[in-house]
Design an enzyme around this catalytic site. Structure first.
Site, short mmCIF file in Angstrom:
data_model
loop_
_atom_site.label_atom_id
_atom_site.label_comp_id
_atom_site.label_asym_id
_atom_site.label_seq_id
_atom_site.Cartn_x
_atom_site.Cartn_y
_atom_site.Cartn_z
N CYS A 79 -1.66 4.97 7.08
CA CYS A 79 -2.35 3.87 7.74
C CYS A 79 -2.00 3.79 9.22
O CYS A 79 -2.45 2.92 9.92
CB CYS A 79 -2.02 2.56 7.03
SG CYS A 79 -2.41 2.66 5.29
N GLN B 229 -4.73 -3.77 -2.46
CA GLN B 229 -4.18 -2.79 -3.39
C GLN B 229 -3.91 -3.40 -4.78
O GLN B 229 -3.35 -2.72 -5.64
CB GLN B 229 -2.88 -2.19 -2.82
CG GLN B 229 -3.07 -1.43 -1.51
CD GLN B 229 -3.67 -0.04 -1.70
OE1 GLN B 229 -3.78 0.47 -2.81
NE2 GLN B 229 -4.08 0.58 -0.59
N ASN C 250 0.81 -1.21 0.00
CA ASN C 250 0.00 0.00 0.00
C ASN C 250 0.84 1.27 0.00
O ASN C 250 0.40 2.31 -0.46
CB ASN C 250 -0.97 0.01 1.19
CG ASN C 250 -0.30 -0.34 2.49
OD1 ASN C 250 0.30 -1.42 2.61
ND2 ASN C 250 -0.36 0.54 3.45
C1 LIG Z 1 -6.62 -0.19 3.24
C2 LIG Z 1 -5.91 -1.50 3.42
C3 LIG Z 1 -6.35 -2.44 4.36
C4 LIG Z 1 -7.48 -2.17 5.31
O1 LIG Z 1 -8.72 -2.17 4.64
P1 LIG Z 1 -10.02 -1.60 5.37
O2 LIG Z 1 -11.15 -2.06 4.49
O3 LIG Z 1 -9.86 -0.12 5.40
O4 LIG Z 1 -10.09 -2.21 6.74
C5 LIG Z 1 -5.67 -3.63 4.44
N1 LIG Z 1 -4.62 -3.90 3.65
C6 LIG Z 1 -4.17 -3.03 2.74
C7 LIG Z 1 -3.02 -3.38 1.88
C8 LIG Z 1 -4.80 -1.79 2.60
O5 LIG Z 1 -4.33 -0.91 1.70
#
Ligand SMILES: *Cc1c(COP(=O)(O)O)cnc(C)c1O
Length: 401
Positions: A340, A195, A167
């Site tokens: 994050c 992602q 991400n």
């Molecule tokens: C955004 C993200 C998450 C978390 O997802 P949510 O639906 O916001 O809980 C997990 N893994 C990756 C790689 C992310 O980019």
């Protein structure tokens, strides 16, 4: 972010500019339209099996299951709805680890130091519950190698978790090779593909993945809804993390959020239709942005230049007199450090893990491009970066001269 830049935007560009699609995306208007119907008119409970209100909701939920499955080569029955990818990762890892240990299959887990916190923190919880976890260190390009992965495996390894696309730096891990290794040794393989979905072609069967996590809000769907692919395998039962009612085959109880689910389904189907064309357009814009800023003194690309999604450009800049470059990108929404993490000022653990100096990590900017990104925006952003660095190169005149 300062949302009031000092000058007027160039024609066709409006402030603030959004280049943080890796954090979240707007709901596509086509998706929002479908969702609205299920808030007001088609409001039934998909578990109400005795009347048409329930039948209508059930039909919509099952259609959406097919749409999500369709994007990734799964069977609809292999998709479990969750509240988002954080929950999907928790269900996958805790659910599989607890079941496999109870079957006496072992207690060793393997993952990577640059995973999303939803995987890393879950792994830490499992460590406290008595599991052994190996955190692989990726190379300077952000990638783990199949050899390195194979060497980490033990006779009692039961589960491995490696994200498809990072991400923060956008690099693509060699999931097909790792899946092959796991399949050959009977190790359950989980992939956080949040992602990757909608950005690159994903096929769970070809990749030999057992469990795969998805989120709607990174793919122009709503927040608060996600899914977990659970390969049909009668031997693999995930221990539920939310009990009550036995929905979703006993793996995840709770009334299904019909409007969110139809939104995710529509968003995933749309992503599949647009994938190639949108990917090419965004790749060209990303290259344009990189060409506009590469070669400036002290500018460094983070993560592999080749194995990465078109949507991501993670760059470290030299520190400036006035602080980080990110703080001077007036009117431009980007992610600095790691969006994050709530402790925002700490340098990104992902960048540190791939060997960035703390200074380079603190001065990194993640530009993430998406469906709404235009060439005008990209040109403005590149010009702004060049301007900030050009001012920096001027010798300040000492006061009093
Ligand atoms: C955004 C993200 C998450 C978390 O997802 P949510 O639906 O916001 O809980 C997990 N893994 C990756 C790689 C992310 O980019």
């Amino acid at each position: 972010m300062n949302t009031r830049p000092p000058c007027r935007p160039p024609a066709g560009v409006s402030f603030p500019i959004y280049l943080d699609y890796g954090a979240t995306t707007p709901v596509d208007p086509q998706v929002a339209r479908v969702m609205c119907d299920f808030l007001t008119d088609k409001f039934g409970n998909a578990a109400s099996s005795s009347h048409p209100f329930g039948w209508e909701a059930r039909r919509a939920v099952e259609k959406a299951r097919g749409q999500v499955a369709g994007l990734v080569g799964a069977q609809p029955a292999e998709i479990v709805w969750t509240s988002g990818a954080t929950e999907s990762n928790n269900l996958a890892l805790k659910g599989a680890a607890l079941t496999l240990r109870a079957q006496g299959r072992g207690k060793h887990l393997v993952t990577v130091a640059t995973e999303h916190k939803a995987v890393l923190d879950t792994m830490h919880t499992l460590e406290r519950a008595g599991f052994d976890v190996t955190f692989l260190q990726p190379g300077a390009d952000g990638l783990v190698t199949p050899e390195q992965f194979r060497e980490a495996l033990r006779p009692d390894t039961i589960l491995a978790s490696v994200m498809y696309v990072n991400n923060e730096i956008g690099v693509i891990q060699p999931i097909a090779e790792l899946g092959e290794i796991c399949a050959g040794r009977g190790i359950v393989f989980h992939v956080d593909a949040v992602q990757a979905a909608g950005k690159i072609a994903v096929d769970v069967k070809r990749l030999k993945v057992d469990l795969m996590s998805f989120s709607a809000h990174k793919v122009y769907g709503p927040k608060g809804i996600g899914a977990l692919y659970v390969r049909h395998n009668p031997d693999l039962r995930l221990q539920a993390q939310i009990d009550g009612g036995g929905h979703e085959n006993g793996m995840r109880s709770g009334t299904l959020a019909t409007h969110q689910i139809v939104g995710m389904g529509e968003a995933f189907e749309l992503a599949g239709r647009l994938l190639e064309e949108e990917g090419e357009r965004i790749r060209a814009l990303r290259e344009r942005l990189w060409n506009g800023i590469a070669g400036l003194p002290g500018v460094q690309l983070n993560g592999c230049a080749i194995n990465r999604v078109p949507h991501n450009l993670n760059v470290s800049f030299p520190p400036t007199r006035y602080g980080t470059l990110a703080s001077q990108l007036l009117g431009i929404a980007v992610s600095a450090g790691s969006a994050c993490n709530s402790a925002a000022s700490a340098p990104s653990f992902v960048l540190l893990a791939i060997g960035c100096t703390p200074d380079a990590a603190r001065n990194a900017v993640r530009f993430s491009l998406g469906r709404g990104t235009t060439q005008g925006e990209i040109d403005y952003v590149a010009a702004t970066v060049r301007q900030v660095l050009a001012l920096e190169a001027l010798e300040p005149v000492p006061v009093g001269r």
